[in-house]
Design an enzyme around this catalytic site. Structure first.
Site, PDB file in Angstrom:
ATOM      1  N   LYS A  11       0.863  -1.181   0.000  1.00  0.00           N
ATOM      2  CA  LYS A  11       0.000   0.000   0.000  1.00  0.00           C
ATOM      3  C   LYS A  11       0.892   1.220   0.000  1.00  0.00           C
ATOM      4  O   LYS A  11       2.022   1.173   0.495  1.00  0.00           O
ATOM      5  CB  LYS A  11      -0.890   0.024   1.252  1.00  0.00           C
ATOM      6  CG  LYS A  11      -2.181   0.763   1.047  1.00  0.00           C
ATOM      7  CD  LYS A  11      -3.204  -0.107   0.350  1.00  0.00           C
ATOM      8  CE  LYS A  11      -4.419   0.663  -0.109  1.00  0.00           C
ATOM      9  NZ  LYS A  11      -5.492  -0.265  -0.518  1.00  0.00           N
ATOM     10  N   ASP A  20      -6.746   4.105  -4.875  1.00  0.00           N
ATOM     11  CA  ASP A  20      -7.451   3.879  -3.612  1.00  0.00           C
ATOM     12  C   ASP A  20      -8.177   5.203  -3.324  1.00  0.00           C
ATOM     13  O   ASP A  20      -8.372   5.989  -4.259  1.00  0.00           O
ATOM     14  CB  ASP A  20      -6.443   3.499  -2.499  1.00  0.00           C
ATOM     15  CG  ASP A  20      -7.125   2.960  -1.245  1.00  0.00           C
ATOM     16  OD1 ASP A  20      -7.540   1.791  -1.258  1.00  0.00           O
ATOM     17  OD2 ASP A  20      -7.274   3.701  -0.254  1.00  0.00           O
ATOM     18  N   GLY A  79     -20.602   6.878   1.205  1.00  0.00           N
ATOM     19  CA  GLY A  79     -19.676   7.367   0.199  1.00  0.00           C
ATOM     20  C   GLY A  79     -20.392   7.630  -1.114  1.00  0.00           C
ATOM     21  O   GLY A  79     -21.595   7.324  -1.260  1.00  0.00           O
ATOM     22  N   PHE A  80     -19.659   8.210  -2.069  1.00  0.00           N
ATOM     23  CA  PHE A  80     -20.213   8.437  -3.403  1.00  0.00           C
ATOM     24  C   PHE A  80     -19.105   8.347  -4.448  1.00  0.00           C
ATOM     25  O   PHE A  80     -19.271   8.720  -5.600  1.00  0.00           O
ATOM     26  CB  PHE A  80     -20.912   9.813  -3.481  1.00  0.00           C
ATOM     27  CG  PHE A  80     -19.988  10.973  -3.183  1.00  0.00           C
ATOM     28  CD1 PHE A  80     -19.229  11.558  -4.181  1.00  0.00           C
ATOM     29  CD2 PHE A  80     -19.859  11.448  -1.883  1.00  0.00           C
ATOM     30  CE1 PHE A  80     -18.360  12.608  -3.897  1.00  0.00           C
ATOM     31  CE2 PHE A  80     -18.992  12.500  -1.592  1.00  0.00           C
ATOM     32  CZ  PHE A  80     -18.238  13.077  -2.603  1.00  0.00           C
ATOM     33  N   GLY A  81     -17.935   7.851  -4.053  1.00  0.00           N
ATOM     34  CA  GLY A  81     -16.782   7.773  -4.950  1.00  0.00           C
ATOM     35  C   GLY A  81     -16.822   6.550  -5.835  1.00  0.00           C
ATOM     36  O   GLY A  81     -17.882   5.946  -6.038  1.00  0.00           O
ATOM     37  N   ASN A  82     -15.661   6.163  -6.339  1.00  0.00           N
ATOM     38  CA  ASN A  82     -15.584   5.086  -7.320  1.00  0.00           C
ATOM     39  C   ASN A  82     -16.191   3.776  -6.822  1.00  0.00           C
ATOM     40  O   ASN A  82     -16.929   3.105  -7.538  1.00  0.00           O
ATOM     41  CB  ASN A  82     -14.115   4.887  -7.720  1.00  0.00           C
ATOM     42  CG  ASN A  82     -13.949   3.700  -8.622  1.00  0.00           C
ATOM     43  OD1 ASN A  82     -13.562   2.620  -8.193  1.00  0.00           O
ATOM     44  ND2 ASN A  82     -14.307   3.868  -9.883  1.00  0.00           N
ATOM     45  N   VAL A  83     -15.893   3.418  -5.587  1.00  0.00           N
ATOM     46  CA  VAL A  83     -16.371   2.141  -5.047  1.00  0.00           C
ATOM     47  C   VAL A  83     -17.882   2.181  -4.846  1.00  0.00           C
ATOM     48  O   VAL A  83     -18.608   1.266  -5.252  1.00  0.00           O
ATOM     49  CB  VAL A  83     -15.612   1.805  -3.740  1.00  0.00           C
ATOM     50  CG1 VAL A  83     -16.232   0.607  -3.050  1.00  0.00           C
ATOM     51  CG2 VAL A  83     -14.131   1.563  -4.040  1.00  0.00           C
ATOM     52  N   TRP A 105     -19.968   4.062  -6.342  1.00  0.00           N
ATOM     53  CA  TRP A 105     -20.578   4.138  -7.667  1.00  0.00           C
ATOM     54  C   TRP A 105     -20.781   2.738  -8.275  1.00  0.00           C
ATOM     55  O   TRP A 105     -21.875   2.388  -8.724  1.00  0.00           O
ATOM     56  CB  TRP A 105     -19.694   5.018  -8.566  1.00  0.00           C
ATOM     57  CG  TRP A 105     -19.956   4.910 -10.039  1.00  0.00           C
ATOM     58  CD1 TRP A 105     -21.005   5.465 -10.713  1.00  0.00           C
ATOM     59  CD2 TRP A 105     -19.163   4.207 -11.000  1.00  0.00           C
ATOM     60  NE1 TRP A 105     -20.913   5.161 -12.042  1.00  0.00           N
ATOM     61  CE2 TRP A 105     -19.793   4.392 -12.255  1.00  0.00           C
ATOM     62  CE3 TRP A 105     -17.990   3.458 -10.943  1.00  0.00           C
ATOM     63  CZ2 TRP A 105     -19.288   3.838 -13.431  1.00  0.00           C
ATOM     64  CZ3 TRP A 105     -17.483   2.910 -12.109  1.00  0.00           C
ATOM     65  CH2 TRP A 105     -18.125   3.101 -13.338  1.00  0.00           C
TER      66      TRP A 105
HETATM   67  O1  2IT Z   1      -7.920  -1.741  -1.390  1.00  0.00           O
HETATM   68  C1  2IT Z   1      -7.749  -2.225  -2.523  1.00  0.00           C
HETATM   69  O2  2IT Z   1      -7.844  -3.430  -2.749  1.00  0.00           O
HETATM   70  C2  2IT Z   1      -7.443  -1.301  -3.620  1.00  0.00           C
HETATM   71  N1  2IT Z   1      -7.360  -0.104  -3.389  1.00  0.00           N
HETATM   72  C3  2IT Z   1      -7.149  -1.825  -4.999  1.00  0.00           C
HETATM   73  C4  2IT Z   1      -5.725  -2.216  -5.120  1.00  0.00           C
HETATM   74  C5  2IT Z   1      -5.281  -2.635  -6.489  1.00  0.00           C
HETATM   75  O3  2IT Z   1      -4.071  -2.906  -6.604  1.00  0.00           O
HETATM   76  O4  2IT Z   1      -6.071  -2.713  -7.413  1.00  0.00           O
END
Ligand code: 2IT
Length: 446
Positions: A124, A164, A236-240, A242
């Site tokens: 990370k 992320d 939330g309302f971001g990529n995840v 969505w």
């Molecule tokens: O928390 C996660 O699994 C991500 N942010 C995606 C990580 C990735 O390498 O696609």
């Protein structure tokens, strides 16, 4: 292994790193029994090695904002574990980023990546750069300055970052542009979450949310329930959020809440294409507020200062940040009749909230299983890059389905209690641990 002794030692070595200690404790508690049935793990000090990152790269990034002011941020890449594959995991841009947060995320990522069935280690990274209120030009300059420091530590077979919180397709584009300039190589597989014209995978933008809903479908199937006609609250309302809202709606559920740091949107009629698309507009505005949703759509109401968990729902999906659902929220959900909570954010629920939800016997599953479709599809992107081809959306989606199914099976296999209740937390932790531990054992003391 003795959890109390191990935790005391970790607290002594890493004082105040609360998120990291929380994530490790949860895993240790759920694997203790299984671990102690394997003297070879104890002998090779597997757990003592697994809880510490392989290395932490710390760097300073200095850049110039639109007013000509000089800004400095603190930045990291944590290469946590490479037993089963190259380091792999996202980059987070958020003002609260520190080593505790990234170590918790890197630790979780190691187990999650093991669950995907694909050969990826855990990592990370991130920065305390705060994207809120920044212009597009500032975001570009920051991404370029960040990559100037990072590029020499990553590579398609060494360490493959992705997005992320605070890092999406736009940021990956800027990061890749600078990487390519510095490396003088078109190493497509060095980052995932790329654009579709330069090595990105179809379905990757949607994958975290889609995968989460496929996992929830399996949980519900097993419990004799269905998404059709169920109400879903999403934070939330971001990529995840969505991707989750899109797939939940497609599968016949009604998404009655989304939220932001400013409050919750009550959306009693559910989503439609226009509303779902507007979530992306909100994210791209860099304002980090959800209130404009209710100005744009007449049938939605904004309730300031409230969380998504205050809206009565059947299924709750935390999709924003760690520890966003606490004990009081869990009680409120239960009082409102919620019967399933699936973490889509990493460690979205506090340990007290998890104990409350599991104690009530409702369906509960942890982020490292539920949200693994994101990184799994990153793994599929790496495969396509290595083969210099791209698969159709249907092909990627089919593989994602298969992976989420196998993660669910692994959770059931390792998490089934005598009374029949599936402890998905235990299942995910043991399944992920066993794979990494086996690889470490076979690779000797390194
Ligand atoms: O928390 C996660 O699994 C991500 N942010 C995606 C990580 C990735 O390498 O696609």
């Amino acid at each position: 292994m003795n959890v109390t002794t191990l935790m005391a030692e970790l607290e002594r070595r890493h004082p105040g790193e609360s998120e990291y200690l929380q994530a490790v404790r949860e895993v240790l508690e759920s694997i203790e029994e299984t671990y102690n049935l394997h003297p070879e793990f104890e002998k090779a000090k597997i757990i003592e090695r697994m809880v510490e990152p392989d290395r932490i790269i710390t760097f300073r990034v200095t850049w110039v904002d639109d007013r000509g002011e000089i800004r400095t941020n603190l930045d990291y890449r944590i290469q946590f574990n490479s037993a089963i594959g190259p380091y792999k995991g996202g980059i987070r841009f958020h003002k609260a980023v520190n080593t505790s947060m990234l170590k918790f995320l890197g630790f979780e990522q190691t187990f999650k990546n093991a669950l995907t069935t694909l050969p990826m280690g855990g990592a990370k990274g991130g920065s305390d750069f705060d994207p809120v209120g920044k212009s597009d030009a500032e975001i570009m300059r920051f991404c370029q300055a960040f990559m100037l420091e990072l590029w020499n530590n990553i590579g398609p077979d060494t360490d493959v970052p992705a997005g992320d919180v605070g890092v999406g397709g736009r940021e990956i584009g800027y990061l890749y542009g600078m990487y390519k300039k510095l490396a003088r190589e078109y190493n497509t597989g060095v980052l995932t979450g790329k654009g579709m014209t330069w090595g990105g995978s179809l379905i990757r933008p949607e994958a975290t949310g889609y995968g989460a809903l496929y996992f929830v479908q399996h949980m519900l199937d097993r419990a004799g329930r269905s998404l059709k006609g169920s109400t879903v609250a999403i934070s939330g309302f971001g990529n995840v959020a969505w991707g989750a809202a899109k797939k939940a709606t497609e599968l016949g559920a009604k998404v009655i809440a989304i939220s932001g740091p400013d409050g919750v949107i009550h959306n009693p009629n559910g989503m439609n294409d226009e509303k779902i698309a507007y979530m992306l507009t909100l994210r791209a505005s860099n304002q980090n507020i959800v209130a404009p949703f209710a100005e744009r759509f007449d049938d939605a109401t904004f309730i300031p200062g409230k969380k998504a968990w205050s809206i009565k729902c059947d299924i709750a999906l935390p999709c924003a940040f760690q520890n966003e659902l606490g004990e009081e929220d869990a009680k409120e959900l239960l009082a409102n009749g919620t019967w399933c909570v699936a973490e889509v954010s990493n460690m979205g629920c506090t340990p007290e909230a998890i104990a409350t939800l599991q104690g009530a016997g409702i369906l509960f599953a942890p982020g490292k299983a539920v949200n693994a479709g994101g990184v799994a599809t990153s793994g599929l992107e790496m495969t396509q890059n290595a083969m210099h081809i791209s698969w159709s959306a249907a092909e990627v989606d089919e593989k994602l389905h298969y992976i989420m199914h196998s993660i669910h099976e692994a959770c059931v296999k390792y998490g089934k209690q005598e009374d029949g209740y599936i402890n998905y937390v235990k299942g995910a932790n043991i399944a992920g641990f066993m794979k990494v531990a086996q690889a470490m054992l076979e690779q000797g003391i390194v």
